[in-house]
Design a protein around this motif. Sequence first.
Motif, PDB file in Angstrom:
ATOM      1  N   ALA A 213       7.475  64.702 -22.291  1.00 24.27           N
ATOM      2  CA  ALA A 213       8.797  64.160 -22.597  1.00 24.27           C
ATOM      3  C   ALA A 213       9.680  64.112 -21.356  1.00 24.27           C
ATOM      4  O   ALA A 213      10.308  63.094 -21.062  1.00 24.27           O
ATOM      5  N   ILE A 214       9.694  65.222 -20.608  1.00 19.44           N
ATOM      6  CA  ILE A 214      10.500  65.260 -19.383  1.00 19.44           C
ATOM      7  C   ILE A 214      10.013  64.195 -18.409  1.00 19.44           C
ATOM      8  O   ILE A 214      10.786  63.403 -17.869  1.00 19.44           O
ATOM      9  N   SER A 215       8.691  64.190 -18.230  1.00 19.52           N
ATOM     10  CA  SER A 215       8.107  63.259 -17.280  1.00 19.52           C
ATOM     11  C   SER A 215       8.361  61.812 -17.699  1.00 19.52           C
ATOM     12  O   SER A 215       8.702  60.958 -16.872  1.00 19.52           O
ATOM     13  N   GLY A 216       8.226  61.565 -19.003  1.00 16.53           N
ATOM     14  CA  GLY A 216       8.480  60.225 -19.511  1.00 16.53           C
ATOM     15  C   GLY A 216       9.917  59.816 -19.288  1.00 16.53           C
ATOM     16  O   GLY A 216      10.206  58.680 -18.897  1.00 16.53           O
ATOM     17  N   PHE A 217      10.821  60.746 -19.520  1.00 17.02           N
ATOM     18  CA  PHE A 217      12.238  60.457 -19.337  1.00 17.02           C
ATOM     19  C   PHE A 217      12.542  60.114 -17.875  1.00 17.02           C
ATOM     20  O   PHE A 217      13.211  59.123 -17.580  1.00 17.02           O
ATOM     21  N   ILE A 218      12.004  60.930 -16.964  1.00 20.48           N
ATOM     22  CA  ILE A 218      12.248  60.668 -15.532  1.00 20.48           C
ATOM     23  C   ILE A 218      11.673  59.309 -15.139  1.00 20.48           C
ATOM     24  O   ILE A 218      12.326  58.518 -14.454  1.00 20.48           O
ATOM     25  N   ALA A 219      10.443  59.028 -15.627  1.00 20.81           N
ATOM     26  CA  ALA A 219       9.809  57.752 -15.295  1.00 20.81           C
ATOM     27  C   ALA A 219      10.640  56.588 -15.805  1.00 20.81           C
ATOM     28  O   ALA A 219      10.854  55.592 -15.112  1.00 20.81           O
ATOM     29  N   PHE A 220      11.136  56.746 -17.036  1.00 29.03           N
ATOM     30  CA  PHE A 220      11.965  55.716 -17.650  1.00 29.03           C
ATOM     31  C   PHE A 220      13.203  55.457 -16.787  1.00 29.03           C
ATOM     32  O   PHE A 220      13.545  54.314 -16.472  1.00 29.03           O
ATOM     33  N   MET A 221      13.854  56.527 -16.373  1.00 26.96           N
ATOM     34  CA  MET A 221      15.065  56.391 -15.568  1.00 26.96           C
ATOM     35  C   MET A 221      14.763  55.745 -14.210  1.00 26.96           C
ATOM     36  O   MET A 221      15.480  54.845 -13.773  1.00 26.96           O
ATOM     37  N   ILE A 222      13.712  56.219 -13.564  1.00 29.71           N
ATOM     38  CA  ILE A 222      13.365  55.661 -12.254  1.00 29.71           C
ATOM     39  C   ILE A 222      13.088  54.167 -12.392  1.00 29.71           C
ATOM     40  O   ILE A 222      13.608  53.347 -11.635  1.00 29.71           O
TER      41      ILE A 222
END
Lengths: 422, 226
Positions: free
Chosen positions: A155-164
Amino acid sequence: MVDVLVTNGPMLIAIAAAFGFLMAWGIGANDVANAMGTSVGSNAITIKQAIIIAMIFEFAGAYLAGGEVTSTIRKGIIDSAYFVDSPELLVYGMISALLAAGIWLIVASALGWPVSTTHSIIGAIVGFAAVGVGTEAVEWGKVGGIVGSWVVTPAISGFIAFMIFQSVQKLIFDTDNPLENAKRYVPFYMALAGFMMSLVTITKGLKHIGLHFSTAEAYGLAAVIALIVGFIGIFAIKRLKMNPGAGRQNQFDNVEKVFAILMVLTACCMAFAHGSNDVANAIGPLAAVVSVVHSGGEISSKAPLVWWILPLGAVGIVMGLAIFGKRVMQTIGKNITHLTPSRGFAAELAAASTVVIASGTGLPISTTQTLVGAVLGVGMARGIAAINIGVVRNIVVSWVVTLPAGAGLSIMFFFMIKGIFN
Amino acid sequence: MPVNSILGVFAKSPIKPLQEHIDKVHQCASILVPFFDATASGDWSGAAEIRQQINVTEREADSLKREIRLTLPGGLFMPVERTDLLELLTQQDKIANKAKDISGRILGRELLIPEAIQEPFKAYLQRCLDAVTQAKQAINELDDLLETGFRGREVDLVAKMIVELDKIEEDTDDLQISIRRQLFAIENDLNPIDVMFLYKIIEWVGDLADLAERVGSRLELMLARV
């Protein structure tokens, strides 16, 4: 009982070292595909370059920043108080955990399941502790945390990827002049990646080679390195040969070329993060064995890492990479997926950052999980043409299966080894 | 040695094949121009050869269509709806089928476009094919749309292209009305059965533009849902 440790000490250390090396070797052979696959898949680097990058940065990550997570594996999951009366059980257990995890990795690879090295070793440690000593010897809270990380990490990783990825869209792709903006902003992304990587190295890793920095110094140094990386980026982009032509399609092709440079850097980050995070899986148990044997059966939670352990793990990973990695990468090369550098970079930077952030909390997380989460994150931002949900489901299932499988194997080996030495 | 890699999560992208399909369909419909030229000069054996090309191209489009359908199983997570993609594909394919029907009917009946309406008919056919070309260009923006995450400027650009496509289709409607009038004026001098089929052909050629417009509106729906 402790005299077992005295008489057979060197022997036990040798066995643990051999199994630890085997495990490290397996990690190198196995996970290289996950750590480097996206970079190769987006044609940013060749297979040969991927192997070279992986060898250098996995080693650097393992050696420079691998100490931190190791301690969690060594003493976080099981409560060492229960082993004070019979420290040899801890030694047998850790050896069997290494063997079990190594074998499980080999089996899973043969079946083509993307298992997590982190989970196999944790399952194995929990297994021998719960059965060989007692369920109360396991820090179930920690295990619960690991199970929780199945959800939290992706979830964290997905969120960061989404933002980037969203930021890339806003700043570069959805503008009048994507190419100009790519040249302008990509160095900043490079600096960010450099900052992340150097910060974790400085704060987590340099203790054991005798370098200590204050927090302010660490941030300052990381910022300086980030600047240098950014400037290298500007220079590298200047040297790019662009396709002439004003068409929008041509523009995007050129933009992707700029991103390919960034991708080389995130590939380095990914290898570094993977090395720093996963080397612990191999050397954590080994370090536990060595500290128990050296202290003549005393279980101290503050034992420092013996100098030769980290290099052993790092060398093991690189050997696995060098010998098996090439074959693994070629298998990937055959069914390469169409992935553009701008997507791959977002996924890799997010995954590497998550590993870096999470290893700061000391939770043993799985590199595979961060990457899967990151890919889904980019997908959510509508950046990937097609994601196979069935495969994602299989991967998740294999994470869940790995814990009991590792546990079962390690229980078996534990009783075998106990029978041999007692 | 099988690899335990997460790369399996990346499924094959349907976007490039979809673009290849519209290119193939466009190529197929474009062959109608040399086909009608051959019939106008009375070269029926040449026309039959060209008709063969249309057949082959239509078959190629069909096999591309089948391939895309097979690479789009359920359980794919895509930026656009799977149903929209498949619907778009179906619409695209109808254009090639229509081209095949037109050429087949003309050849089967050795139907000659009367001298008096040769020129306007040519212009009419060309305009209908322009609609197909416009649809092809809109579909070929799909990879750029993916590049921009189906958002922002690129979507506006495609929306403009679709508006343009609608305009072209309106043009073809006007041309169709005028060509029918011209045929009506001379129909008494022609074989009645031929005339009936001529009306049919005029209608079918117009369908090329209609179908192209429908491809555009499918694309529009696909983007609207995003």
